[in-house]
Design a protein around this motif. Structure first.
Motif, PDB file in Angstrom:
ATOM      1  N   GLY A 240      23.828  30.638  37.732  1.00 29.98           N
ATOM      2  CA  GLY A 240      25.059  29.855  37.602  1.00 29.98           C
ATOM      3  C   GLY A 240      24.989  28.810  36.504  1.00 29.98           C
ATOM      4  N   ILE A 241      23.781  28.326  36.204  1.00 30.69           N
ATOM      5  CA  ILE A 241      23.660  27.276  35.186  1.00 30.69           C
ATOM      6  C   ILE A 241      24.240  27.744  33.858  1.00 30.69           C
ATOM      7  CG2 ILE A 241      22.010  25.868  33.882  1.00 30.69           C
ATOM      8  CD1 ILE A 241      20.097  26.149  36.344  1.00 30.69           C
ATOM      9  N   ARG A 242      23.851  28.952  33.481  1.00 27.91           N
ATOM     10  CA  ARG A 242      24.316  29.475  32.194  1.00 27.91           C
ATOM     11  C   ARG A 242      25.746  29.978  32.255  1.00 27.91           C
ATOM     12  NH1 ARG A 242      20.528  33.934  30.666  1.00 27.91           N
ATOM     13  NH2 ARG A 242      21.902  34.078  28.884  1.00 27.91           N
ATOM     14  N   ALA A 243      26.323  30.033  33.443  1.00 24.73           N
ATOM     15  CA  ALA A 243      27.706  30.509  33.552  1.00 24.73           C
ATOM     16  C   ALA A 243      28.722  29.436  33.170  1.00 24.73           C
ATOM     17  CB  ALA A 243      27.976  31.003  34.976  1.00 24.73           C
ATOM     18  N   VAL A 244      28.262  28.196  33.036  1.00 27.24           N
ATOM     19  CA  VAL A 244      29.213  27.121  32.727  1.00 27.24           C
ATOM     20  C   VAL A 244      29.906  27.338  31.377  1.00 27.24           C
ATOM     21  CG1 VAL A 244      29.460  24.645  32.322  1.00 27.24           C
ATOM     22  CG2 VAL A 244      28.081  25.464  34.250  1.00 27.24           C
ATOM     23  N   PRO A 245      29.163  27.513  30.284  1.00 24.53           N
ATOM     24  CA  PRO A 245      29.872  27.756  29.014  1.00 24.53           C
ATOM     25  C   PRO A 245      30.673  29.053  29.006  1.00 24.53           C
ATOM     26  CG  PRO A 245      27.473  27.954  28.744  1.00 24.53           C
ATOM     27  CD  PRO A 245      27.707  27.374  30.094  1.00 24.53           C
ATOM     28  N   VAL A 246      30.264  30.006  29.839  1.00 25.26           N
ATOM     29  CA  VAL A 246      31.024  31.256  29.924  1.00 25.26           C
ATOM     30  C   VAL A 246      32.380  30.994  30.590  1.00 25.26           C
ATOM     31  CG1 VAL A 246      31.008  33.633  30.746  1.00 25.26           C
ATOM     32  CG2 VAL A 246      28.858  32.551  30.043  1.00 25.26           C
TER      33      VAL A 246
END
Lengths: 357, 357, 357, 357
Positions: free
Chosen positions: A329-335
């Motif tokens: 989920g951390i990397r899903a923020v910019p997505v």
């Protein structure tokens, strides 16, 4: 119809497999005369890039984007913008063992079931690597939207630890490894995730994205609703299992007198007593902030063995070796931000098509 | 592109305002030689129809559907099916007072803001009356899907009172006024809603829809995901603020070893240890039940006055007179089923386009 | 995707069979606040209507249009416009004999081959009756385009008798039964068609449609070309076998120095030395008149027996009894105009979506 | 909607400018498990490539195609196929003079008028170089269609010299520099074009494309007609000004008894007495050969000066220096074949979506 495109007028088509030669996208419908060079896109990709902390996968991808078409002397020309990102970390051997096995919780089985063939290298088309193209397209969408619209995302929750509205601080988001809008919670998450990582496990998360400055009137009834398109956009991100607008599932408990954001006289359109509707009424923006939340499940690529079957249907066991991602989920923020930007750019163009401005 | 259409190959276009002459839809792409008469559609409309208990609006609509095209001697011909439902309860006077006022929580303000004009009679295009067309289209979709696929919906929650999985009984759904899958809970809801109704208030609800018998392989990466389309479809229903697949937002708390439904050898494809993914992996059906949940907010058409503004921007107060709907979620159950049917019919056709069967 | 829709932003979906209960269309994407009542549509339908001279079919259809949705107090609201035309001349018995037989030159065989079923009454969906919906939609499109754009059509040729440019007089078109732009030629056609009619035969025709006042810049590369869309639109009209823009097939014989319309300084954009390109360069309008031509074949519904096969594949003979249409091209003129109007309205909206004005 | 895509289920999106870094396309919807390597595509590109005789432009482009995604171990996987062709002959200086000037007969003026910016290098997006992507996509489409369908094209006419049906010999097409289906005519054209070339001029041409082996039943009423899509596809090719099916404009002169291809009992569907309808009836294939013709105008890039205006609107003169193309129609033959292949592949998928096989 295209399975790999989204948007109607600001239309993005992505292609590529995790361990193929490259991934990329084609963006059609962009207005001309917008400033656009690789420097407008690269920073957003850098933010999404793996390997920036011990809490995200250590896969090495430089994710250098190249603009192959659609600009001339640093400006968009109105023709399709082709973006290309070469794959440099193609360690296919890591994945060779799984070619014959279906990883539980992944798309291996369903791709095989549908197509009778799949690219097993790094998850192929189903890899989260595809989201780099979304982030690149989102950067172009931000140029379309212009500076009056601000899109920001943050991690609302990891596992059982969530940030309350009262503790929310947008300025904190950039200061920790989690896109966390609260410094104290970031510290909690650090311990919590270290524990999960050491246990070889992973956990889910909730991401929240806000768009400010969206004028009232964007969107359309009934199947062109702004929130309907946002729901599809967020749900299309890997591992997402739910999407909310405004109060979301909390609206189940609200009484009618609370759910209805009251309107009060304002200087530039009405003021609202609250934003339970997340900036969308009847599928059309109200001028309030657009507020979207989505949940990302824990990755099943973990160090704990799980039962599965192989291509022949026989029982087997699957376990991930080496590096793993305790909270994707951390990397899903910019997505999530990028999808918000793309959907808004699309609706901006759709609105002025019908309304003329 | 069409703001008022959904589906790609099984494509539904709806039209009509709540108090206009009629509402209707055009369904394009239906395979030929399917049995289809009004008798295949009417029972589903009857189930959605207002006025069937004291817990739903008492508006009198017979909702008689007529098939105007696309069938010959009781069979579909493959040409567009035009369905028409005349509006018979056009009590426009009830609504005349609100023509100058924006009801909070409704689409009045956003329609006005977008179009500069709106049909104020009964909410016009934004009325839940539009969902009758969805239900009619869903009946046609069921004919496309055939008897091997079963679609069922129920009310999972009203306000703070929800049904647990352990208490779920599909057979109970038809035996109460709430589409409730548990008789005891239905009794609780009866008291609870009576209280809300007498208070002139309303409350939200959560609807759950299951599809059984869907083969593995339907859906597509990455923007043609089955769950992405379901999310858009459900979010497009009036008053919906959130959509979940499988574990949904509960997935935030799940560890990787729990979120990944394990696969075990089975006779017809693998067996799964659980269904946290709601029957969809990587956007493609797994053969498990498709499980979707969505939340409907409380209607703001209540007897309790709320602050608002009129067309001139001046402060005013809005209150609903006469009959009102304490929980609009009750009637959303057949609508959710219909959307599930339409999306599945569409993906059935999309799957065989690419795969040949 | 929809087999029965056209246009992207000004989107028209038609439905209905020749001898069903009704035919109609749904128009989505129309801007709001345009004046629109049945009186804006009916005159165009009247012009297309059968039975107005001995040179067109004597079928009695009043073609009364009703607006079922999308307007309020005489103005468009921006929601879908549903138009309905009831079928009143349903003399199904005339056609009962042909249910088992494929009329040569008609779509009977191909519909049967595709669908395994067809509505044999009056050609069902393949009947030219469908074009009434195009004409109705075209009337709405003219409201979208506004008074600065003029769309006019005429019959360029019947059989071997064509009107030369030098003899072309737009003012003559309304003064004869053929939409002929030259009175002398109208007299020639009258004799000529009387002969063909009495011989029980029919003949083809060429229709030409002009649009004046279209600004430069509408259209798009490469698959969104204005002329590409016009070609599809005209080719979709019943019995059309060819479409030309500007010089059309005559361009085969032109040298480069002649084919290139030279540009000269002008007051409002360049002046052009000629219009061999029919107002379109690279798929985008140049500001010159848009000039489209299409050919309509002779109907095969004639009094002369033709060989055919029946459903079993056995040899048979087909002959039309009673009234017949010696030149279906005459009635195609308003249809061609309507398609021009619809395509232009669509591109007007598409242009301002991307360009903002 | 996408201005740069075509096809519904076999969907091709092209991108790139003539003198940018590369051109390419993304093909979505291809069925899996088809054999596909660069060797399946390159021969078709080689056939279209410039510089193969003195009658076509001498621009040096190797047109080497690379498959970047969508295949695994030589087979399609069902995911998007990204094809890339690098531009190697980027002699931008040749075109620098025209950046300020609009070439008559080209899209320079209309692009500028629409976008306010254009890539002047080699025509940018409006260059015929874009057709390389069509040819590459057509090669993939042929794999979809399989060996039972044969698509062949030839040059029917150059200027006033056309090949009659009686003289048509498919076997002759590959034996000359013109794609001419008659050896004697090829010799005539050689002299004729030499004269035009030496005069610094150019001339138009007519291309004809046939598809054999197409089963009856592909296509759809009314706006999904096979011939409607073919018309749009061919008209979208650079410099095309007209498209015909079957008898085409010749149908204007045909009587009803001649235009209607009679049907006779046959072994596998009916036999037809002729093919005036070009294999399409009511928008649906009849099982006969699909026959399409289109006209390509003479290029205005010639050695003869033509009057024009510059960006300021002032008068100027335009003349092409160095190499020029006396008949661009020659190279349009493989492009026309490719468009036929793509449209048929799309309709094959569309047909089986609705019909199930």
């Amino acid at each position: 119809m295209s399975h790999n495109s989204f948007g109607k007028l600001f239309r993005v088509t992505t292609w590529g497999e995790s361990h193929g030669l490259a991934i990329g996208c084609v963006i059609d419908g962009t207005p001309p005369l917008l400033e656009l060079t690789e420097a407008d896109i690269q920073p957003w990709l850098d933010r999404r890039r793996p390997g920036t902390s011990r809490f995200v996968t250590q896969r090495k991808e430089t994710d250098q984007v190249r603009i192959l078409s659609g600009t001339y002397e640093g400006q968009t020309t109105g023709t399709p913008i082709s973006l290309l990102i070469e794959n440099v970390d193609q360690r296919s051997k890591d994945y060779s063992a799984i070619a014959e096995t279906f990883r539980p919780g992944h798309a291996d089985y369903t791709y095989h079931s549908k197509y009778g063939i799949r690219d097993p290298r790094g998850g192929g088309r189903s890899s989260a690597r595809e989201t780099a193209c979304r982030v690149a397209a989102g950067a172009v969408a931000r140029q379309v939207l212009g500076p009056s619209i601000t899109i920001r995302g943050a991690l609302r929750r990891i596992g059982e630890h969530g940030v309350e509205d009262a503790d929310w601080d947008w300025d904190a988001v950039g200061g920790n490894a989690f896109n966390c809008p609260n410094e104290a919670m970031a510290a909690v998450w650090e311990d919590y995730l270290d524990g999960i990582r050491k246990a070889g496990s992973s956990v889910g998360a909730v991401i929240e994205v806000h768009a400010s400055g969206v004028p009232s009137g964007w969107g359309a009834p009934v199947y062109g609703k702004l929130d309907g398109d946002l729901a599809a956009a967020m749900m299309s991100i890997n591992a997402v299992k739910g999407v909310e607008i405004g109060a979301g599932f909390g609206a189940a408990n609200l009484r009618g007198e609370d759910a209805a954001d009251e309107m009060l006289p304002g200087n530039d359109g009405p003021n609202f007593s609250a934003n339970h509707n997340g900036g969308v009424l009847g599928g059309i923006s109200s001028g309030q902030d657009i507020v979207v939340r989505f949940v990302v499940k824990a990755t099943s690529s973990i160090l704990i063995p799980r039962r599965s079957v192989d291509k022949t249907g026989a029982a087997t066991e699957v376990v991930t070796k080496g590096r793993h991602d305790p909270c994707v989920g951390i990397r899903a923020v910019p997505v999530g931000e990028a999808m918000m930007a793309c959907i808004l750019a699309d609706h901006m163009l759709r609105h002025r098509a019908q309304m003329g401005a």
